[in-house]
Design an enzyme around this catalytic site. Sequence first.
Site, short mmCIF file in Angstrom:
data_model
loop_
_atom_site.label_atom_id
_atom_site.label_comp_id
_atom_site.label_asym_id
_atom_site.label_seq_id
_atom_site.Cartn_x
_atom_site.Cartn_y
_atom_site.Cartn_z
N HIS A 1 70.62 80.52 19.26
CA HIS A 1 70.08 81.00 20.54
C HIS A 1 70.11 82.52 20.61
O HIS A 1 71.16 83.13 20.51
CB HIS A 1 70.92 80.41 21.69
CG HIS A 1 70.73 78.93 21.86
ND1 HIS A 1 70.21 78.37 23.00
CD2 HIS A 1 70.96 77.90 21.00
CE1 HIS A 1 70.14 77.05 22.84
NE2 HIS A 1 70.60 76.75 21.65
N CYS B 1 69.73 84.34 23.07
CA CYS B 1 70.46 84.85 24.23
C CYS B 1 71.95 85.02 23.91
O CYS B 1 72.67 85.73 24.62
CB CYS B 1 70.27 83.95 25.45
SG CYS B 1 70.92 82.30 25.26
N1 GTP Z 1 74.45 74.15 27.18
C1 GTP Z 1 73.52 75.07 26.93
N2 GTP Z 1 73.71 76.32 27.35
C2 GTP Z 1 72.76 77.23 27.06
C3 GTP Z 1 71.60 76.93 26.35
N3 GTP Z 1 70.89 78.07 26.21
C4 GTP Z 1 71.59 79.04 26.83
N4 GTP Z 1 72.73 78.55 27.35
C5 GTP Z 1 73.84 79.17 28.10
O1 GTP Z 1 73.56 79.27 29.46
C6 GTP Z 1 74.63 80.02 30.05
C7 GTP Z 1 74.17 80.82 31.26
O2 GTP Z 1 75.33 81.40 31.77
P1 GTP Z 1 75.38 82.48 32.96
O3 GTP Z 1 76.80 82.93 33.13
O4 GTP Z 1 74.68 81.92 34.15
O5 GTP Z 1 74.45 83.64 32.40
P2 GTP Z 1 74.89 85.00 31.67
O6 GTP Z 1 75.68 85.85 32.61
O7 GTP Z 1 73.64 85.61 31.12
O8 GTP Z 1 75.85 84.45 30.53
P3 GTP Z 1 76.18 85.01 29.07
O9 GTP Z 1 75.13 84.47 28.13
O10 GTP Z 1 77.54 84.43 28.76
O11 GTP Z 1 76.15 86.50 29.13
C8 GTP Z 1 75.18 80.86 28.90
O12 GTP Z 1 76.47 80.38 28.59
C9 GTP Z 1 74.22 80.56 27.73
O13 GTP Z 1 74.85 80.64 26.46
C10 GTP Z 1 71.42 75.58 25.94
O14 GTP Z 1 70.43 75.20 25.31
N5 GTP Z 1 72.40 74.70 26.25
ZN ZN Z 2 69.82 81.57 27.18
#
Ligand code: GTP
Ligand code: ZN
Length: 182
Positions: free
Chosen positions: A140, A142
């Site tokens: 991922h 992200c």
């Molecule tokens: N379970 C799961 N989580 C995902 C997927 N794609 C992205 N994520 C997660 O979605 C979460 C969103 O968390 P938030 O805390 O709302 O967003 P954020 O502040 O951008 O989080 P970080 O990525 O930890 O910086 C993160 O932990 C990502 O890693 C996926 O396909 N499945």
């Molecule tokens: Zn993501």
Amino acid sequence: MEEHWAHIIEAIGEDLSRPGLADTPKRAARAFEFLTRGYQQSVEEVVNNALFPSASSEIVLVQNVELYSLCEHHMLPFIGKCHVAYIPTGKVLGLSKIARLVDIFARRLQIQESLTMQIAETIMEVTGADGVGVIIEAQHMCMMMRGVEKQNSIMKTSAMLGSFRTEPKTRDEFLSLLQLGR
Ligand SMILES: Nc1nc2c(ncn2[C@@H]2O[C@H](COP(=O)(O)OP(=O)(O)OP(=O)(O)O)[C@@H](O)[C@H]2O)c(=O)[nH]1
Ligand SMILES: [Zn+2]
């Protein structure tokens, strides 16, 4: 969508009037349409009745189907491989259709767990299989390009339906077939 991309380009502090960016909102809109084209597709049109009679009741495995999707939280790509197996009951699905079905759901905003389940449920419905097993391994962006910045973690998800869920032997055979190709 073009107009929205223009706003985003300005919002990041870029100069929308410089020549290199002149067509970027239009290109980005087309690109984004492509990346999310799964919303425009239906299972019926993709399968196109490509189901063929067969007496086989053994596992059919299509391994290493490339997968490009967008996470629904950040709209950044997640990229990996999808492995799809099923046990037919009288009819088999055209080989390419399995990859096309993967794409219908991958080319949307997704989380990997739901994507895995949607692919499995659709193969089950379309083929009337005795069982279906889907495994996705993906990285991922992200989590790589931003956020926690981990470059080597891989997320693996599976969805096991029918005999793949109830019969440990079937599941083991699926997993050992997967190992053969590595
Ligand atoms: N379970 C799961 N989580 C995902 C997927 N794609 C992205 N994520 C997660 O979605 C979460 C969103 O968390 P938030 O805390 O709302 O967003 P954020 O502040 O951008 O989080 P970080 O990525 O930890 O910086 C993160 O932990 C990502 O890693 C996926 O396909 N499945
Ligand atoms: Zn993501």
